[in-house]
Design an enzyme around this catalytic site. Structure first.
Site, PDB file in Angstrom:
ATOM      1  N   TYR A 100       0.907  -0.976   0.078  1.00  6.80           N
ATOM      2  CA  TYR A 100      -0.058  -0.002  -0.039  1.00  6.80           C
ATOM      3  C   TYR A 100       0.953   1.169   0.229  1.00  6.80           C
ATOM      4  O   TYR A 100       1.925   1.481  -0.767  1.00  6.80           O
ATOM      5  CB  TYR A 100      -0.763  -0.024   1.184  1.00  6.80           C
ATOM      6  CG  TYR A 100      -2.195   0.870   1.078  1.00  6.80           C
ATOM      7  CD1 TYR A 100      -2.931   0.828  -0.048  1.00  6.80           C
ATOM      8  CD2 TYR A 100      -2.510   1.883   2.094  1.00  6.80           C
ATOM      9  CE1 TYR A 100      -4.054   1.683  -0.308  1.00  6.80           C
ATOM     10  CE2 TYR A 100      -3.601   2.713   1.931  1.00  6.80           C
ATOM     11  CZ  TYR A 100      -4.207   2.631   0.850  1.00  6.80           C
ATOM     12  OH  TYR A 100      -5.364   3.374   0.729  1.00  6.80           O
ATOM     13  N   LYS A 145     -20.544 -20.303  -8.783  1.00 12.72           N
ATOM     14  CA  LYS A 145     -20.097 -20.058  -9.981  1.00 12.72           C
ATOM     15  C   LYS A 145     -18.611 -19.685  -9.719  1.00 12.72           C
ATOM     16  O   LYS A 145     -17.481 -20.242 -10.206  1.00 12.72           O
ATOM     17  CB  LYS A 145     -20.564 -19.062 -10.690  1.00 12.72           C
ATOM     18  CG  LYS A 145     -20.437 -18.869 -12.098  1.00 12.72           C
ATOM     19  CD  LYS A 145     -21.164 -19.889 -12.787  1.00 12.72           C
ATOM     20  CE  LYS A 145     -20.873 -20.127 -14.377  1.00 12.72           C
ATOM     21  NZ  LYS A 145     -21.791 -20.897 -15.093  1.00 12.72           N
TER      22      LYS A 145
END
Length: 745
Positions: A37, A92
């Protein structure tokens, strides 16, 4: 509990749902966080700002698919809305990750208009490498997919349309061949006129079916040109003559059901053409049940359903993960018709190949062989990944949809590596074996697994197998399995073996073996194979599939013996974990080795590691760390390590005695024991005796989740490897590849 209760419990276990986010880079230190970050993240941001394609280099975009739905047409549930559809979309994502190692964000959009849906999805293009549209009602799904394909520069795929089309298309290609029919001559009847049916009909035309020979029906009967309720998606399949589904099926070659259960009866099946093809794919109840369709007539009905409890399940999981895998890796701008056809053809071709033992075991050992009851592969067949994804990537490049040019041979190996470290490691050896295949004699050549392995070895150019066994029986086995090859066979009951008998007698006559006894022993494939290798008529020997290890090893040790500069053989296992490889020795041969034997075993294990392009770092194990316990047991590995370090011919780091965790944990090596020769964790573990070795490798395999390859027998005068009883065909092929590389060396 019933299925519903079990499922609720499954989904509610902490953490709820089925997917989570995990990090792929270290986050253990302040510097790690600074790189992940602020402030370090600014560098990749600037690089992407300068060149948007760098998003594929510095972010997860290239392996990230958005599964997007509004929940308006969930299978079996209907229009349940965006929020209620989330478990399906998470599911899925599970399938994408499980079968093709593709990451997924599921996105459920609570939007009422197709235009708003298109705008929302198009705005997410910077996030994803591809979009999988799911459970969107017709006709909006056609419009949404079409507009997104035009607007977005990444693959967009509506699986409800194209998944069924591709998988059933693969089944059609094989069913046509088995039924002696031609695609262009087929009369095809569709029950159902929704998204899946119209997409499947269009896809069948791409495969070679004449569109004029397709009749489409809905609940009102044949879609005829005099009807006023047709859409631009169904109009191309309208017929000039009206009628019922029963009328349409009379004389038809193929029935494709994508409608509701129970609408077809036996009389309708009997009215079809010879050797009819019936794909009854309504779920959970097919348009006609499997048994009813098969029993309706005497000739060969080729049947597929959407159910897993009958042969030939048309399951979309055979398609979308692997199609997206190939499309993402080729950086395709779309999933076009050429890529879909390539996927169907790859699936059809795979169904004609010999099925791995692991797949048959996963399906309760049911026979799986190309024929009317096996026309499409099973979803758990790991080969689907590298067969279908490679075919899709090739089609993307050939059709101009790809932005990456892939070396397909190299790409296939990368896909195999996704299935596990052992495949990656074995590919090194098998590729080496293919450069100069050697003659490998199989002592149990009439075993079905050996015949199947021999076929693969010939087909892939890994080895030249020589099978010992009944010639007629081996030919019959190959014919029954549909293996089109003619292996070299040595039949002990029929062939002239006098030279081998004489040699065995010469080698063992001072051990009490008469010529008559040598003749009797020559009927044993272990003795015959060993003599063949000793005389140079074979380069390597494989045995042990139907024998206990000791019984299989005895003849090679008596006849071939150890190498000229070796006194002791050793057994070595390669254990592969997700991110590391370890070689374990001695696991099979020397019960209570001395320091001298342990040193020799370590050399053997290091040689085996190098066959796999692994630079060995060896640790001689004990329950003591560098003299913390001093007794005869701990002195043996300590002296073996000293002997090896003093040997100028030993060109790998080695140390001991040490405990197992000291050997494999970097912090322990570099902390209290910074004086030792190992600067990184050991990858060759030498156990102090056979008992410890056998226990150790089996615990690592079973509790540590390692995949095991072996045992590889090292130190013999000719390559000999002893299989384990119950080994699968892939294990036999792997050890044969190792034997070939041994022989090359």
């Amino acid at each position: 509990m019933g299925l519903d209760e079990d499922s609720l419990d499954y989904h509610s276990q902490d953490p709820p749902g089925k997917i989570e986010i995990s990090t792929t880079k270290p986050t253990n230190t302040q510097r790690d966080l600074s790189l992940a970050y602020s402030p370090g993240v600014a560098a990749p941001c600037r690089a992407i700002d300068d060149d948007p394609d760098e998003a594929y280099t510095y972010t997860a975009k290239g392996n990230l698919v958005g599964v997007v739905s509004d929940g308006s047409a969930v299978l079996g549930l209907g229009d349940i809305g965006a929020q209620a559809s989330k478990p399906v979309m998470e599911g899925k994502g599970v399938l994408f990750k499980r079968f093709a190692d593709i990451d997924v964000f599921d996105v459920e959009l609570d939007l009422d208009s197709a235009d708003a849906f298109v705008e929302a999805v198009a705005a997410m293009e910077p996030t994803f490498g591809g979009i999988n549209l799911e459970d969107i009602k017709a006709p909006e799904c056609f419009r949404i997919e079409g507009q997104l394909r035009e607007r977005m520069d990444i693959p967009v795929f509506h699986d409800d349309q194209h998944g069924t089309a591709i998988i059933s298309g693969a089944a059609l290609l094989n069913a046509v061949e088995l039924g002696g029919k031609e695609l262009e001559d087929l009369n095809v009847v569709f029950a159902g006129a929704g998204a899946a049916a119209t997409a499947t009909a269009r896809f069948y035309v791409s495969l070679g079916v004449d569109s004029d020979n397709i009749t489409m029906c809905d609940e009102h009967g044949i879609l005829s040109t005099d009807r006023t309720d047709l859409t631009r998606y169904t109009l191309p399949f309208a017929s000039s003559e009206p009628g019922s589904l029963a009328d349409a099926m009379e004389g038809a070659d193929v029935f494709v059901g994508l409608s509701v259960g129970g609408i077809v009866d036996e009389d309708m099946v009997r009215s079809m053409a010879d050797n009819p093809i019936i794909f009854a794919m309504a779920n959970p109840e097919p348009e006609i049940g499997y048994e009813r369709a098969k029993n309706a007539r005497d000739d060969d009905v080729i049947m597929a359903t959407g159910r897993s409890d009958y042969p030939n399940q048309v399951n979309n999981v055979l398609g979308f993960p692997f199609i997206f895998r190939g499309a993402l890796d080729a950086r395709a701008t779309e999933i076009n018709e050429e890529m879909k056809v390539a996927a169907a053809e790859a699936l059809a071709n795979l169904a004609r190949e010999d099925v791995p033992d692991a797949v048959t075991k996963a399906y309760d050992d049911e026979p799986l062989q190309f024929g009317p009851e096996y026309i499409i592969p099973k979803p758990l067949d790991s080969r689907v990944l590298f067969e279908v994804a490679t075919a899709v990537a090739r089609a993307a490049m050939e059709s101009g949809a790809a932005r990456n040019e892939l070396d397909l041979a190299e790409y296939r190996e990368q896909l195999e590596a996704r299935l596990g470290k052992s495949r990656e490691m074995m590919r090194v050896v098998l590729n080496q074996a293919k450069r100069e295949p050697k003659r490998v004699v199989f002592a149990e050549g009439d075993d079905e697994k050996i015949v199947r392995a021999a076929y693969q070895l010939v087909d892939e150019g890994i080895a030249q197998p020589v099978l010992i066994g009944d010639r007629k029986g081996i030919w019959e086995t190959a014919d029954r399995l549909g293996l089109d090859f003619e292996p070299e066979i040595v039949d002990p009951s029929r062939d002239h073996l006098d030279p081998y008998i004489d040699r065995l007698h010469e080698l063992r006559r001072r051990k009490g073996v008469s010529r008559e006894e040598a003749e009797d022993l020559m009927r044993d494939g272990n003795y015959l194979g060993s003599v063949m290798a000793e005389m140079g008529d074979a380069d390597a020997v494989l045995t042990g599939l139907t024998h206990h290890y000791g019984a299989a090893l005895k003849p090679p040790l008596q006849i071939i013996g150890t190498d000229d500069d070796t006194d002791y053989a050793a057994g070595v296992y390669m254990l592969t974990f997700k991110n590391r490889v370890i070689f374990c020795a001695d696991t099979t041969v020397n019960q209570d080795p001395s320091a001298e034997v342990l040193a020799e075993v370590t050399r053997h294990a290091a040689d085996v590691a190098r066959q796999f392009n692994v630079e060995p770092r060896a640790a001689l194990l004990s329950y003591s760390d560098f003299g913390t316990v001093d007794n005869p047991g701990t002195r043996k590995p300590r002296r073996a390590a000293e002997r090896l370090r003093a040997d100028p011919d030993v060109e790998f780091p080695v140390d001991g005695e040490m405990q197992a965790d000291t050997a494999v944990v970097e912090e322990m090596l570099t902390g209290d024991y910074d004086f030792i020769d190992l600067d990184n964790p050991a990858n060759v573990l030498v156990f102090p005796n056979l008992e410890a070795g056998n226990i150790g490798y089996k615990l690592l395999q079973r509790l540590g989740g390692a995949e095991a390859i072996g045992p590889m027998l090292a130190g013999m005068d000719a390559p000999v490897h002893v299989l384990q009883r119950g080994d699968e065909v892939k294990d036999i092929v792997n050890l044969a590849g190792v034997a070939v590389v041994d022989a090359q060396d």
